[in-house]
Design an enzyme around this catalytic site. Structure first.
Site, PDB file in Angstrom:
ATOM      1  N   LYS A 247       0.842  -1.189   0.000  1.00 50.41           N
ATOM      2  CA  LYS A 247       0.000   0.000   0.000  1.00 50.41           C
ATOM      3  C   LYS A 247       0.888   1.253   0.000  1.00 50.41           C
ATOM      4  O   LYS A 247       1.822   1.356   0.787  1.00 50.41           O
ATOM      5  CB  LYS A 247      -0.908  -0.015   1.233  1.00 50.41           C
ATOM      6  CG  LYS A 247      -1.991   1.051   1.242  1.00 50.41           C
ATOM      7  CD  LYS A 247      -2.928   0.834   2.418  1.00 50.41           C
ATOM      8  CE  LYS A 247      -4.112   1.793   2.375  1.00 50.41           C
ATOM      9  NZ  LYS A 247      -5.068   1.563   3.474  1.00 50.41           N
ATOM     10  N   GLU A 333     -19.365  -3.348  10.694  1.00 49.91           N
ATOM     11  CA  GLU A 333     -20.291  -2.472  11.421  1.00 49.91           C
ATOM     12  C   GLU A 333     -21.314  -3.269  12.218  1.00 49.91           C
ATOM     13  O   GLU A 333     -21.663  -2.892  13.348  1.00 49.91           O
ATOM     14  CB  GLU A 333     -20.997  -1.539  10.433  1.00 49.91           C
ATOM     15  CG  GLU A 333     -20.124  -0.453   9.851  1.00 49.91           C
ATOM     16  CD  GLU A 333     -19.196  -0.957   8.747  1.00 49.91           C
ATOM     17  OE1 GLU A 333     -18.282  -0.212   8.355  1.00 49.91           O
ATOM     18  OE2 GLU A 333     -19.381  -2.113   8.277  1.00 49.91           O
ATOM     19  N   ARG A 361     -25.025   0.055   7.397  1.00 42.94           N
ATOM     20  CA  ARG A 361     -24.825  -1.371   7.166  1.00 42.94           C
ATOM     21  C   ARG A 361     -25.210  -2.200   8.397  1.00 42.94           C
ATOM     22  O   ARG A 361     -25.287  -3.423   8.320  1.00 42.94           O
ATOM     23  CB  ARG A 361     -23.372  -1.645   6.783  1.00 42.94           C
ATOM     24  CG  ARG A 361     -22.993  -1.033   5.448  1.00 42.94           C
ATOM     25  CD  ARG A 361     -21.802  -1.740   4.831  1.00 42.94           C
ATOM     26  NE  ARG A 361     -20.576  -1.529   5.567  1.00 42.94           N
ATOM     27  CZ  ARG A 361     -19.638  -0.645   5.218  1.00 42.94           C
ATOM     28  NH1 ARG A 361     -19.817   0.123   4.174  1.00 42.94           N
ATOM     29  NH2 ARG A 361     -18.542  -0.511   5.921  1.00 42.94           N
TER      30      ARG A 361
END
Length: 583
Positions: A247, A333, A361
């Site tokens: 990343k 979540e 969500r």
């Protein structure tokens, strides 16, 4: 001067004739244009820098759009967009706003979904594969999903379904060892074992679910990725290609601070320093002051829970001091809410820190696990505002969602004193869950008197017109009141505080000296606070005007444009008030 290779790329077919040396040069060019743009506009930095080679290799080997790729979250799709006819949005500042920061079917036949949330790609790809087979069509279907996204329940549900298919499906697990912040959860130990053993560890999550599996260690090497893709193109069964990437690759500041450069505001390209840092006081400071005060002075058995967004609330500040009371459940979540419910049932006082656009969500858990069970969990909700960066991140639906769950109290503070008082009240009440909408505007401060979350707070007592400014729009109500005074109208200004349960006594009292009630909210009017107030006065002589956002997914409009369209400027509100009073 040598012509940049990118100038010759108008579609993925142009890649097919390039040599490996030319493809490698193209990767360097793309990395530079990515950085040039996001340093000026802001955007997802690290995710896109990490998949440049992977994306080039995909479009070199596969034949998009016959072969289809679904990008999970799609915040790493910038290179994909550049290679599929949209490069001007990175090369020419005049066209920077032409495309979304996420995949968008209206932009290109190479995109299939508007995606800005996580853990969806595998489930989407399984559906596409079934549709391909039932319609006797051709082509590969690939889902690209990051390791952070694998912690989401839908990703695991997608893997479960994928293992049952009997035809081509490629799941590329892009493993850079990071979520937005660091990864959290048991499955990441297995991913680490697989990386360290070049995919040979006896424990293998993907094989355990019945999927074929291959590992690629050098995911940022073009030759390696091209060979890996060629080996599995047109495969006749589902397979996981576990690819190790870096990343932020190629940009030192992004490598040094991976969390900050997951998404970054405009920055100096040479140093990585933010161009316009916000040094003002924030509501986050108030939140942390309450956490420390309650834990240290009141000995409240609180915990802090987040679902992979610690930076939004600077939660590592708390976690570093109280690691045993800090929990990052990863991108999950639903787990964050039900995890908190379990803690609350056993006597703890958990606070769950969320973004309103991600919290949706977990709607079932909010309603079922918290609402029905009346558990005293506190939920901090940030991002409640009218904005239009893209249709997937909308901060206007939280009021309709949360304020209509039975037993859940949704509060909207207007000052840092009110925010602190609401947090303290929530941490000590025992009637049920409480959500608090963190104001989206600059920090406001005012003396707090007669605090009661169930009663309207009168900021200014007037007559004829009552202005109810919800949360961050109280200053707008005060501004309108000041301008109405110039028209000899002394309007009342009210802070509603409670978005779930109306103060019937306070609203009824307004009828004695007012003929018009005006509600202002930075949220969808449909299902919102104003709609409740209109219904309350429905069979009376009181006239009500509601101002707020339309029920829609806004896309690439400026905030100023939206506020004007929704008639949320003082002049527009005053014009509407004068027209209503003249009737």
């Amino acid at each position: 001067m040598k012509t940049p290779i990118l100038n010759t790329i108008e579609s993925p077919t142009n890649l097919k004739s390039l040599t490996l040396t030319e493809l490698t040069a193209l990767a360097a060019e793309i990395r530079q244009v990515l950085l040039n743009k996001v340093s000026q506009t802001g955007g997802h930095v690290g995710p896109n820098l990490g998949v440049v080679e992977l994306t080039i290799a995909f479009h070199y080997v596969f034949d998009s759009p016959i072969d289809k790729v679904v990008w999970d979250v799609s915040h790493q799709s910038y290179t994909h967009k550049i290679l599929t006819g949209r490069k001007q949005a990175w090369l020419d500042p005049a066209h920077y706003d032409d495309v979304s920061g996420y995949t968008a079917p209206e932009e290109s036949p190479h995109d299939y979904f508007n995606i800005g949330h996580t853990s969806t790609s595998i489930a989407l790809a399984t559906g596409m594969a079934v549709a391909r087979d039932l319609q006797a069509k051709q082509g590969n279907v690939m889902a690209v999903i990051g390791d952070g996204s694998l912690s989401g329940g839908l990703a695991l549900e997608g893997l479960n379904t994928a293992a049952t298919l009997k035809s081509n499906l490629i799941i590329l697990a892009n493993d850079n060892g990071r979520s937005i912040a660091e990864d959290h959860g048991g499955l990441y130990q297995n991913l680490k074992e697989l990386r360290e053993t070049n995919g040979q560890a006896s424990n293998n999550l993907f094989k355990a679910m019945g999927l074929d599996y291959r590992y690629v260690d050098q995911g940022n090497d073009l030759a390696t990725m091209i060979a890996a893709f060629k080996a599995i193109k047109d495969i006749d069964h589902p397979i996981v290609l576990h690819v190790h990437t870096e990343k932020g690759r190629g940009y030192a500041p992004a490598l040094a601070n991976e969390e900050a450069f997951h998404w970054h505001v405009p920055f100096d390209l040479k140093t990585g320093q933010t161009l316009h840092p916000n040094t003002k006081e924030s509501y986050t400071d108030t939140i942390h002051a309450v956490l420390e005060g309650e834990l240290t002075n009141q000995h409240t058995p609180l915990t802090a829970i987040t679902a992979a967004i610690p930076g939004m609330y600077d939660l590592k500040r708390f976690g570093n001091r109280h690691p045993e009371r800090y929990f990052d459940v990863g991108i999950a979540e639903q787990e964050s809410i039900t995890f908190a419910a379990g803690q609350a049932q056993q006597g703890l006082r958990p606070i769950v820190f969320h973004s309103g656009t991600f919290l949706q969500r977990a709607y079932d858990q909010l309603s079922h696990d918290l609402g029905i069970n009346k558990l005293p969990v506190t939920i901090m909700v940030a991002g409640g505002s009218i904005s239009a960066g893209d249709p997937t991140h909308q901060g206007i639906f939280d009021v309709a969602m949360l304020a209509n769950i039975p037993g859940l109290t949704y509060l909207a503070p207007t000052t840092k004193e009110e925010l602190a008082a609401m947090m303290r009240w929530s941490l000590h009440q025992t009637t049920g869950p409480v959500a608090i909408r963190v104001p989206s505007n600059a920090v406001h401060s005012a003396d707090l008197t007669d605090f009661d979350v169930h009663q309207l707070r009168t900021v200014h007592a007037g007559q004829q017109v009552a202005l109810l400014g919800v949360g961050s729009l109280l200053p707008l109500a005060e501004q309108v009141q000041g301008q109405l005074a110039e028209h000899q109208i002394d309007a009342t200004v009210i802070d509603p505080r409670n978005l779930s349960d109306l103060d019937a006594t306070g609203l009824t009292a307004l009828q004695a000296h007012h003929q018009l009630v005006v509600t202002l909210e930075e949220a969808s009017l449909s299902g919102g606070f104003g709609e409740k107030v209109s219904r309350f006065y429905g069979d009376t002589d009181m006239h009500v005007l509601n101002f707020g956002a339309a029920k829609r997914f806004n896309d690439r409009e400026t905030t100023a444009e939206l506020w004007h369209e929704f008639k949320l400027t003082p002049d527009q509100i005053i014009t509407a008030i004068q027209k209503a009073l003249a009737k």
